[in-house]
Motif scaffolding. Structure first.
Motif, short mmCIF file in Angstrom:
data_model
loop_
_atom_site.label_atom_id
_atom_site.label_comp_id
_atom_site.label_asym_id
_atom_site.label_seq_id
_atom_site.Cartn_x
_atom_site.Cartn_y
_atom_site.Cartn_z
N THR A 5 -16.15 47.27 -11.84
CA THR A 5 -15.27 46.16 -11.56
C THR A 5 -13.91 46.51 -10.98
OG1 THR A 5 -16.54 44.53 -13.05
CG2 THR A 5 -14.24 44.17 -12.32
N ALA A 6 -13.38 47.59 -11.63
CA ALA A 6 -12.29 48.06 -11.27
C ALA A 6 -12.02 48.71 -10.03
CB ALA A 6 -11.58 49.30 -12.18
N LEU A 7 -13.34 49.42 -9.59
CA LEU A 7 -13.52 49.94 -8.14
C LEU A 7 -13.49 48.86 -7.06
CD1 LEU A 7 -14.39 52.51 -6.31
CD2 LEU A 7 -16.87 51.36 -6.80
N TYR A 8 -14.15 47.95 -7.67
CA TYR A 8 -14.44 46.77 -6.55
C TYR A 8 -12.77 46.11 -6.24
CZ TYR A 8 -18.98 46.22 -5.87
OH TYR A 8 -20.51 46.61 -5.21
N ASN B 277 -13.35 30.27 3.36
CA ASN B 277 -13.73 31.64 3.87
C ASN B 277 -13.98 32.50 2.81
OD1 ASN B 277 -14.34 32.87 6.51
ND2 ASN B 277 -12.25 34.18 6.07
N PHE B 278 -13.90 32.46 1.78
CA PHE B 278 -14.13 33.31 0.41
C PHE B 278 -15.56 33.87 0.56
CE2 PHE B 278 -10.56 30.83 -0.97
CZ PHE B 278 -9.50 31.97 -1.12
N LEU B 279 -15.53 35.08 0.32
CA LEU B 279 -17.10 35.57 -0.51
C LEU B 279 -16.69 36.09 -1.89
CD1 LEU B 279 -19.31 37.77 1.83
CD2 LEU B 279 -18.55 38.61 -0.63
N ASP B 280 -17.48 35.75 -2.64
CA ASP B 280 -17.16 36.09 -4.30
C ASP B 280 -18.33 36.97 -4.46
OD1 ASP B 280 -15.34 33.83 -4.09
OD2 ASP B 280 -16.27 32.76 -5.38
N VAL B 281 -17.56 38.03 -5.38
CA VAL B 281 -18.50 39.17 -5.64
C VAL B 281 -18.39 39.43 -7.08
CG1 VAL B 281 -17.12 40.85 -4.83
CG2 VAL B 281 -19.29 41.31 -4.77
N CYS B 282 -19.63 39.85 -7.78
CA CYS B 282 -19.27 40.31 -9.15
C CYS B 282 -20.46 41.37 -9.56
CB CYS B 282 -19.94 38.88 -9.79
SG CYS B 282 -20.40 39.48 -11.73
#
Lengths: 337, 337, 337, 337
Positions: free
Chosen positions: A261-264, A290-295
């Motif tokens: 998560t820190a890397l992202y 226009n958001f792309l959400d990532v986990c």
């Protein structure tokens, strides 16, 4: 603000109408022309535009567009048709942001393999820029021809970029399981997208053969600096919009969720349209944006990436405006928040 | 046909109402009692039952059920509650087909690990039979306590059974990406299942922690005769019913799609509720039925299995009736086609 | 442009989040405070706001809002609660645009009859202005307290206004058959709005007793200059957003569709958010916008009016911003196109 | 039970597949033939039939059907085509239950007016029976040609029958506001039924011109013994199935809700497929069943009738089986509960 004169080519589909709506709110854009043979007025093509854009549709005519002072054309034409229509515009000094697939694949033989059509515009393919600003941002300013990225590929490419860039995962056998709303199939009625067929149902399609596969691999290969190979499975969901991709990769060394998560967060710092979440995203939270959400998650030694976007905005028309902003030197988020 | 007197325990939820509808059409079943504290009449619990079943709800009372001659009780109670209610029934000679998770996991410590509750009915856990007829069919005739299988697990277990039985895939790292309709979450209103929250949206949940994981692994382990480990990711789809699982496994030797399809057809021959397809299934084609549709593909060296079912019928109440048929010696498909 | 400092009271619901999104795009508004006790950060209340509004929620405290320089508060609180919270704001010179029903009905006894609660803020009820700009526009500039209109009433009032103003229809027995998406029921989970209950279903509710009835009659009475009585039947549709009202009225003299369409075009000339169509509108063409689409038909001697809107935008938060524009002297459409 | 040999004509649409599923469960029916030119096997037309009906499709050939011993044909052909195909069957002594509109309107000039086609089978029109068992039940036993009723008309006719039969309402100006799921539009893809167009939207269509209008008026006229005139407005709902009609009538004398409910219960006593409710029905409670649910209300002096059904079962294929039962002397509910 000086307004850039824009044209929308092929105004009848879903990406066109979303693009028009975004451009109407953009302080630096003026819609000068919409081409289509299917209706006389844009509000006949799209009743939602009534009272918002009073413009007659016109046939595609590069000279007429040039005469109107069009500086950039957004191509919303089908693949195959695009590579016919775009060269005469470029020849006349009109820039093009092409939402079709025609200029995405650098290698014309790969195009032919997946699209079953010969590419016959090698000249422009050579200088086309792949319009994924978070990855290829430096190449966009002043580009003459931008190949706007595909809807599915953005979730996979941005979802995996931090891992690929740092070579934290094995580069072959990556599983990308994607779920898309029906608008991704376009506006032409077909049995598979007839409401009583696809409503209340989930299915997979183009298993192992979807044309977005080489596009994903090309970009991830650029990021990793090595060949990447993926298993990509798209599914049709009973909803209008949204793509959710669940990605399974094998780490090359033990990693923790917190580290990743820190890397992202680091990788996407300063990239305003990618939101790193610690809880799984939902497509609904990206709808109309226009958001792309990532986990990113670690489950039993595998790395899972969950990525969500609106397939028509982030996946097509929104990122096209983001590219427009880059090309013409506008702030990246203008017209998009 | 001699009718078996049945009771439905916990009549207020979705599996109960589907079960009641199936039993009403079953020539060998007579619904003698429905227990619930939530309403007086079954048609108040479920307005769809008006004119179909004229029965007052009653409180749960093992002696009363026994006095009515109930021969088998279908348990539609939550896990935890089930293991309180079921022992007194068994003690009175009433058979139980339990739709909860309480008797599915053979090992009580695994139950405790995943369900965060102590199992306190070791006595009956010892003789409970896992009610997946296509795999455990021989153990069902005359069983006193059947643990009806979970909705997700059936797609994974039956989807992988031919591969696991023949040891054609690596047994760890199997990816199971599942998509479920909202009825799988039960009938109690929650924010996540509130219409404007989950409609027009896709998301993942319980990533890496879903309780069906050990159930899948236990059954596949039985089939393979060796430990199996899976990565299971459930997703919520904006539809009422249906589960679609996309499964990714690594073959232990090169295999072709044709060979695998033939293998599947052979494995499921004589199993009337599993349909082997060559095209990807769609959940809609299973809606309202006890069928589980399965399709096997080979993509870039990986084996993909696509499995679809109705989560409330095949995934719960339909297979419960199939188990009922097995226990009481009825033809397997009676009441289910 | 000088920015007006605004607060949003009761930030957890659907009208609040839509309002926040509209205000974020409004060049004349600055969101200074969002009150809620349900979460710490607005992005915890509404994950879609992540990266768009970085603001901690705060408890409702009129002095704190005053100290922050809040000039106007948008009330997104439930009725009953609103009339408790609003007076102290008005006392401190903060204007209020109230999205609840508390100040819509001029007559406190009518309020009590339909809402089953005593109205205890007669003082402010006396000067509250009903915020339907197309009808009450002249009274809005500089108003201190605006009662934002209900979602259903707007379709009925604007749909009938040209007919009522010209006394072309009988004023009693008007039938208003309305169909609404589920978001109109709010964000609190209930069985009736639980996805598997209301999806794939249509039903009527509050037949003859819906609280929007007197609001419709009050406004139409104002327009007609005589008492109006309606039969209003709301229905729940399986969709997120949108209201479609089909209105049946009896003309007082023979009229033609062409005459009536011309009358409507004249009445709504210069009113940018009402679009008169000749074909039946569809709610989808209004989704995400502040437009109300209307079409008038004559069928077998009856006048039919078809009106469509987005219940959360035009029906609530959009018209609230339109009122905000009127109160503070902004152009009417700013932030709304 | 002696099985009746049946054929299904035009097997590719939604009413055909629902009919086939009902007939497969009917102990007195044997599906001998399904005609269609669109596929070879019925499971290719409808993947849901795999494993349930192993039958090749055949071209329409009256002699071949006769040779197979077909006793009754269910016509699922479009109107216009039906009146071409049906006469040769009747000539060969095959009974017909026709789900098209071709034999519903007694007066061929009315047919021509609304369907814009000349009726050229006056001979059989003369003896066709309108297949609404609750109203025309006595005429069905042994009928040679049954005109199965339309989906919308059944909600209106049965919803109003007790009032019309007792002349309790004014017979002109009755408002019928109907809401239908998309399957009612058939299986041929069109833009209006393309998922992203009609999902998340409500609209009216065929305002004042829908072809079910004269069918409603003919049957209500029969019941009332006097001419009836209605305003019928159909709407498209974003769901697969279900019709909900909200009907507004003017009583000829004061009536109470309790009196009317008692009247309805009396009228429908012994009619097992009409359920009289005191709360508004929901289409979902009728899904997959042959029930028509009805509720009568009095609001401000108007009588409101709320009626719900599954448009494909009660509205088409279910009532066709009910007619089949009547024609061949089976118990009315067999195969339908």
């Amino acid at each position: 603000m000086q307004k850039v004169k824009v044209a929308v080519l092929g105004g009848s589909g879903y990406t066109a109408v979303e693009l028009i709506k975004l451009l109407l709110r953009h302080p630096g854009a003026e819609i000068t022309a919409v081409t289509s043979r299917q209706a006389e007025h844009v509000a006949d093509l799209h009743p939602s535009l009534l009272g918002r854009l009073d413009l007659q549709c016109e046939p595609f005519d590069p000279d007429a567009l040039k005469a109107k002072g069009v500086q950039v054309a957004f191509g919303c034409l089908p693949h195959g048709t695009s590579m016919e229509s775009i060269p005469p515009l470029l020849d006349r000094g009109i820039r093009v942001i092409d939402l079709s697939a025609d200029y995405r694949l650098r290698d014309a033989t790969v195009y032919q393999e997946w699209y079953k059509e010969t590419h016959h515009d090698a000249k422009n393919l050579a200088h086309a820029v792949y319009g994924l600003p978070e990855v290829y941002g430096d190449t966009l300013a002043g580009a003459r021809l931008i190949a706007n990225p595909g809807c599915y590929p953005q979730t996979a490419i941005l979802g995996l970029a931090p891992l690929a860039a740092n070579r934290l995962i094995e580069l072959s056998g990556i599983v990308i399981d994607s779920k898309s709303g029906v608008s991704g199939a376009g506006r032409t009625p077909k049995l598979t997208t007839h409401f009583p067929e696809c409503n209340e149902s989930v299915s997979a399609y183009s298993v192992g053969t979807h044309r977005h596969t080489p596009e994903i691999e090309q970009a991830l290969g650029d990021i990793a600096g090595a060949a990447v190979s993926v298993i990509f499975t798209p599914h049709l969901m009973p909803m209008d919009r949204g793509i959710f991709s669940t990605i399974y990769a094998t780490p090359t060394k033990p990693v923790s969720e917190a580290e990743l998560t820190a890397l992202y967060r680091g990788y996407f710092a300063g990239k305003p349209f990618v939101r790193v979440r610690t809880a799984p995203p939902a497509t609904k939270d990206t709808t109309g944006t226009n958001f792309l959400d990532v986990c990113v998650k670690v489950v039993r030694g595998k790395v899972l990436v969950l990525a969500a976007e609106d397939n028509l905005i982030r996946g097509a028309s929104g990122v096209a405006v983001q590219n427009f902003n880059r090309v013409f030197g506008f702030p990246e988020t203008i017209g998009l928040l």
